[in-house]
Design a protein around this motif. Structure first.
Motif, short mmCIF file in Angstrom:
data_model
loop_
_atom_site.label_atom_id
_atom_site.label_comp_id
_atom_site.label_asym_id
_atom_site.label_seq_id
_atom_site.Cartn_x
_atom_site.Cartn_y
_atom_site.Cartn_z
N SER A 1 -15.00 8.44 2.50
CA SER A 1 -14.33 7.38 3.24
C SER A 1 -14.82 7.30 4.68
CB SER A 1 -12.82 7.62 3.20
OG SER A 1 -12.15 6.65 3.97
N SER B 1 -18.40 5.59 6.31
CA SER B 1 -18.48 4.14 6.16
C SER B 1 -18.25 3.52 7.53
CB SER B 1 -17.41 3.64 5.18
OG SER B 1 -16.11 3.84 5.71
N GLY C 1 -15.92 1.49 8.23
CA GLY C 1 -14.48 1.50 8.44
C GLY C 1 -13.96 0.13 8.85
N ASN C 2 -12.69 0.09 9.20
CA ASN C 2 -12.06 -1.15 9.65
C ASN C 2 -12.21 -1.24 11.17
OD1 ASN C 2 -10.48 -3.34 10.24
ND2 ASN C 2 -8.58 -2.50 9.40
N SER D 1 -11.50 -3.41 13.22
CA SER D 1 -10.39 -4.08 13.93
C SER D 1 -9.05 -3.42 13.67
CB SER D 1 -10.33 -5.56 13.52
OG SER D 1 -11.52 -6.23 13.85
N ALA D 2 -9.07 -2.20 13.16
CA ALA D 2 -7.83 -1.50 12.88
C ALA D 2 -7.01 -1.32 14.16
CB ALA D 2 -8.12 -0.15 12.25
N SER E 1 -6.32 -3.41 19.05
CA SER E 1 -7.22 -3.24 17.91
C SER E 1 -8.44 -2.43 18.34
CB SER E 1 -7.68 -4.60 17.38
OG SER E 1 -8.67 -5.15 18.23
N THR F 1 -9.71 4.10 12.24
CA THR F 1 -10.51 3.06 11.58
C THR F 1 -10.97 3.49 10.20
OG1 THR F 1 -12.64 3.85 12.48
CG2 THR F 1 -11.37 2.30 13.84
N ASN F 2 -10.78 4.78 9.90
CA ASN F 2 -11.23 5.35 8.63
C ASN F 2 -12.73 5.11 8.43
OD1 ASN F 2 -10.65 6.82 6.30
ND2 ASN F 2 -10.49 4.99 5.05
#
Length: 235
Positions: free
Chosen positions: A71, A74, A76-77, A79-80, A95, A208-209
């Motif tokens: 995970s 990557s 990631g997100n 905009s988390a 964000s 953001t993972n």
């Protein structure tokens, strides 16, 4: 059993850190020379050693927590939404798109100002950047990647769901700070500044993972630092 699961990745990263500190003085044993510039040759040998340690770290991180490892590796997100961190100007609800861009600019400016004063007063041949720019970018990419694999992925991945996020950030920060005792800047100041950076980079991965912001912000600092040292060593 849980204490063992927590201790293993921490001890591994500490061991990798010691390995980096010890092996950094042994780069001459590899003996690869591809350039007339001694600093470039040093970095080539050092980066090979660092990437070797990072590869071992990645294998251990995968074994300890395969799902988290996959995970994290990557984008990631981007905009988390992150948690508040006042010391870096991060407000609750911000964000990571906003935070990542802001940190990239302001941390780089701070690093640039510090390195400017290291260059000031010395005879610097800035024309050397024409021939050294690609080397600087390459070394910055490999150095930031390897250190993120060791100090962030090696801690965030295996310790996910075993400790609170803040404890994970703090562990990554402390080890990363100590590892830069002989960095630029060096000494206690180097430990504190690298530790603060390590904390926020670990935070970015958790929230953001993914590895993008941590690697990108780290890369920018390495471009400035490695570029400055290249100019000092080569002029």
């Amino acid at each position: 059993m849980q204490n063992i699961k927590i201790s293993i990745p921490i001890l591994l990263v500490v061991a990798f850190t010691i390995g980096i500190l010890l092996l950094s003085g042994q780069t001459n044993r590899i003996g690869i020379e591809v350039n007339k510039n001694s600093y470039i040759n040093f970095q080539i040998n050092y980066q090979l050693l660092l990437l070797g340690i990072a590869f071992i770290s990645m294998i251990s991180s995968f074994i300890l927590n395969p799902e988290s490892f996959k995970s994290i590796l990557s984008i990631g997100n981007l905009s988390a939404v992150g948690e508040e961190l006042k010391i870096f100007g991060i407000k609750k609800g911000d964000s990571w798109l906003k935070t990542g861009v802001s940190l990239s600019i302001f941390i780089s400016l701070a690093t640039g100002i510090f390195m400017y004063f290291q260059l000031k007063g010395q005879t610097i041949d800035y024309s050397l950047l024409k021939t050294g720019f690609l080397w600087i970018v390459l070394f910055s990419l490999t150095n930031s990647f390897a250190e993120e694999m060791i100090f962030r992925v090696g801690i965030n991945g295996p310790l996910a769901n075993l400790l609170s996020p803040n404890k994970i950030f703090l562990i990554s920060a402390v080890i990363f700070g100590v590892a830069h005792f002989q960095g630029m800047p060096s000494g206690i100041l180097g430990i504190i500044l690298a530790g603060l950076l390590g904390y926020v980079l670990s935070k970015s991965i958790q929230e953001t993972n993914g590895i993008f912001w941590a690697w990108f912000i780290h890369f920018l600092q390495d471009v400035i630092i490695i570029g400055s040292i290249y100019l000092i060593k080569s002029s």
